[in-house]
Design a protein around this motif. Sequence first.
Motif, PDB file in Angstrom:
ATOM      1  N   PHE A  55      23.930  93.921  16.126  1.00  0.00           N
ATOM      2  CA  PHE A  55      24.284  92.517  15.876  1.00  0.00           C
ATOM      3  C   PHE A  55      25.695  92.353  15.321  1.00  0.00           C
ATOM      4  O   PHE A  55      26.059  91.253  14.903  1.00  0.00           O
ATOM      5  N   PHE A  56      26.475  93.422  15.299  1.00  0.00           N
ATOM      6  CA  PHE A  56      27.788  93.367  14.649  1.00  0.00           C
ATOM      7  C   PHE A  56      28.687  92.308  15.298  1.00  0.00           C
ATOM      8  O   PHE A  56      29.233  91.431  14.623  1.00  0.00           O
ATOM      9  N   LEU A  57      28.855  92.371  16.596  1.00  0.00           N
ATOM     10  CA  LEU A  57      29.748  91.436  17.279  1.00  0.00           C
ATOM     11  C   LEU A  57      29.226  90.000  17.202  1.00  0.00           C
ATOM     12  O   LEU A  57      30.014  89.057  17.062  1.00  0.00           O
ATOM     13  N   SER A  58      27.919  89.826  17.296  1.00  0.00           N
ATOM     14  CA  SER A  58      27.343  88.475  17.214  1.00  0.00           C
ATOM     15  C   SER A  58      27.588  87.869  15.846  1.00  0.00           C
ATOM     16  O   SER A  58      27.923  86.675  15.734  1.00  0.00           O
ATOM     17  N   TRP A  59      27.432  88.642  14.797  1.00  0.00           N
ATOM     18  CA  TRP A  59      27.680  88.130  13.438  1.00  0.00           C
ATOM     19  C   TRP A  59      29.162  87.812  13.240  1.00  0.00           C
ATOM     20  O   TRP A  59      29.508  86.790  12.642  1.00  0.00           O
ATOM     21  N   ARG A  60      30.020  88.671  13.748  1.00  0.00           N
ATOM     22  CA  ARG A  60      31.456  88.440  13.552  1.00  0.00           C
ATOM     23  C   ARG A  60      31.906  87.164  14.265  1.00  0.00           C
ATOM     24  O   ARG A  60      32.691  86.379  13.714  1.00  0.00           O
ATOM     25  N   ASP A  61      31.390  86.923  15.450  1.00  0.00           N
ATOM     26  CA  ASP A  61      31.775  85.723  16.184  1.00  0.00           C
ATOM     27  C   ASP A  61      31.129  84.468  15.605  1.00  0.00           C
ATOM     28  O   ASP A  61      31.763  83.400  15.558  1.00  0.00           O
ATOM     29  N   THR A  70      32.104  91.850   8.010  1.00  0.00           N
ATOM     30  CA  THR A  70      30.875  91.989   8.789  1.00  0.00           C
ATOM     31  C   THR A  70      30.252  93.364   8.599  1.00  0.00           C
ATOM     32  O   THR A  70      29.030  93.495   8.502  1.00  0.00           O
ATOM     33  N   ALA A  71      31.073  94.397   8.522  1.00  0.00           N
ATOM     34  CA  ALA A  71      30.547  95.748   8.310  1.00  0.00           C
ATOM     35  C   ALA A  71      29.930  95.912   6.934  1.00  0.00           C
ATOM     36  O   ALA A  71      29.124  96.832   6.718  1.00  0.00           O
ATOM     37  N   ALA A  72      30.307  95.032   6.000  1.00  0.00           N
ATOM     38  CA  ALA A  72      29.723  95.108   4.656  1.00  0.00           C
ATOM     39  C   ALA A  72      28.219  94.865   4.672  1.00  0.00           C
ATOM     40  O   ALA A  72      27.510  95.309   3.771  1.00  0.00           O
ATOM     41  N   ILE A 121      28.309  84.210   5.689  1.00  0.00           N
ATOM     42  CA  ILE A 121      28.171  85.655   5.715  1.00  0.00           C
ATOM     43  C   ILE A 121      27.634  86.185   4.391  1.00  0.00           C
ATOM     44  O   ILE A 121      26.878  87.171   4.365  1.00  0.00           O
ATOM     45  N   TYR A 122      27.979  85.525   3.273  1.00  0.00           N
ATOM     46  CA  TYR A 122      27.500  86.014   1.980  1.00  0.00           C
ATOM     47  C   TYR A 122      25.992  85.818   1.852  1.00  0.00           C
ATOM     48  O   TYR A 122      25.317  86.565   1.131  1.00  0.00           O
ATOM     49  N   GLN A 123      25.443  84.806   2.528  1.00  0.00           N
ATOM     50  CA  GLN A 123      23.993  84.641   2.536  1.00  0.00           C
ATOM     51  C   GLN A 123      23.314  85.774   3.296  1.00  0.00           C
ATOM     52  O   GLN A 123      22.200  86.193   2.950  1.00  0.00           O
ATOM     53  N   LEU A 124      23.998  86.266   4.317  1.00  0.00           N
ATOM     54  CA  LEU A 124      23.469  87.421   5.029  1.00  0.00           C
ATOM     55  C   LEU A 124      23.488  88.672   4.151  1.00  0.00           C
ATOM     56  O   LEU A 124      22.636  89.557   4.305  1.00  0.00           O
ATOM     57  N   TYR A 125      24.450  88.757   3.228  1.00  0.00           N
ATOM     58  CA  TYR A 125      24.464  89.864   2.278  1.00  0.00           C
ATOM     59  C   TYR A 125      23.197  89.860   1.427  1.00  0.00           C
ATOM     60  O   TYR A 125      22.601  90.918   1.156  1.00  0.00           O
ATOM     61  N   ILE A 126      22.786  88.687   0.963  1.00  0.00           N
ATOM     62  CA  ILE A 126      21.580  88.584   0.128  1.00  0.00           C
ATOM     63  C   ILE A 126      20.345  88.999   0.925  1.00  0.00           C
ATOM     64  O   ILE A 126      19.475  89.731   0.431  1.00  0.00           O
ATOM     65  N   TRP A 185      20.771  86.297  18.368  1.00  0.00           N
ATOM     66  CA  TRP A 185      20.496  87.113  17.187  1.00  0.00           C
ATOM     67  C   TRP A 185      19.546  86.406  16.222  1.00  0.00           C
ATOM     68  O   TRP A 185      18.753  87.067  15.539  1.00  0.00           O
ATOM     69  N   ARG A 186      19.562  85.091  16.166  1.00  0.00           N
ATOM     70  CA  ARG A 186      18.642  84.383  15.262  1.00  0.00           C
ATOM     71  C   ARG A 186      17.200  84.465  15.775  1.00  0.00           C
ATOM     72  O   ARG A 186      16.267  84.708  14.998  1.00  0.00           O
TER      73      ARG A 186
END
Length: 496
Positions: A55-61, A70-72, A121-126, A185-186
Amino acid sequence: MTEFVRRFGRHRRRKSPARNSSGRSEWHGWGIVVVLAAHLSIALLDGLLRGIGVFFLSWRDDFDSSAQATAAVSSILTSVYSFSVLLGGVMTKHCGCRTTGIFGGMLTSVGIFSSHWVKEIYQLYIAAAVLGVGQGVAFNAVTVAVAMHFKSQFKTAYAVAYAGGGVGGIAIPPLLQLLLEAYGWRGAMLVISAIAANLIGLSALCRPPRSERCLHAANTLEVQMRSSFDESVADGSNMRSEDHSVSDADFPEVGESGGERPANSTTDDFTEIDSIKTGSKSVKLTHPLRGFASAVGLDLFVKSYRFTLVCLSTIELGFASYGCSQFIIPRAESTGVAPSSTALLLSMYGVGLLVGRLGNGLLIVCRMSAETASGFCLSMAGVSLLLMNVDSYVSMALATFTQGLTSGAIYTIFIVQIRHYVGLEHFGVAVGLNCIFNGIGGLCGPLISGLLYDVTGSYKTIFYLLAGVYFAGALQTLFFPLLKRLEPGVENTEHR
């Protein structure tokens, strides 16, 4: 005829499988179910951990974020997963494998499910942090469950269970790619959360063996009887203090020698006992750090020097294995290999990882000690990284397969060593501590390797450095016999 029967019976007894203290084979009954449940659980856990990069590219876009931000997500997931295994060890020690595994499965499913609604993106970190906690807790629970059912055959049992990581690493990433192409991805996260919910059912199968359940019931009954006895003694003393017409002779007490209480003893004895109890409580309160260190297993480092050395070797293993995995494809592309062919190198790594985890059982056939096997595998892992510096696709394919083979075997061997060094009672906490050191190596390895490339501009320097780390770990295994003679040892109250 009698002599033939006697010799035939002796031969059959010599070829019989390993048995537990009750005389039954360990590969019998519910233990097989626990191993299969652990195999499938680790397949889901490791497959999700390694396949999240799909999902790396999908999240970045979607979030319009940088590659580093995104890699974090993957870094947070990996580190929290490693650090949370210790939490799983503490929970397993107090709540049991089944309850802890169910809790970890619920957190894993909730972490993936909640990522469907994130906007930043920070919500995805949580969400990744919640997912990592659930995975670490569930991993510890199934690992301890296998250790509780298997003692003499623990090497084989854990090799079969831990081989699920290789199966998941091969099967889960293509499945995630199909879900991504079909639902986005969702939508894929919703489906994956339902798949991860199977961890709850698999953890429910990890019940303790009958001997452990009987021992737990006996300990519970003992605690209840002791508390009821203390309450009855307290009620009796209150009765004597309120009713002076009742004599002490009507209530004979049992002294230290096991006989009746002497006639010249008075109630001062009870005051003295109470003062001793109060004093012991005050001593415990003045040393809260000692209780905390014992609860999280920090005292194991001073009781078992060999366990400390295993943790140090785990840092080096995580440093080298995670460091090299980030630069396999860039190294191959730098030699002119096509991108489609470089992807096969990671597949070779996954196949080697599966074979390595299953092949740990071959060490039993060879009758090789765990210490010798770990040193041999670390040396072979170092040699494989040296092959990565040869400008040949065949040598790189062989190197990646050998790297997966040896790293998969080493992780399994380390778990077997920990089980032997600290015993079953401290096994869950010890696995958690070891995974923390693996997480430390996993964080430092890619960072230092990337910094080395920025300074030198050469991928070969990275693989030379990481090969040296492997060789240093192999030399450290020579100290295991010496540390065995020096260490005080861990008190092992395992019920055999």
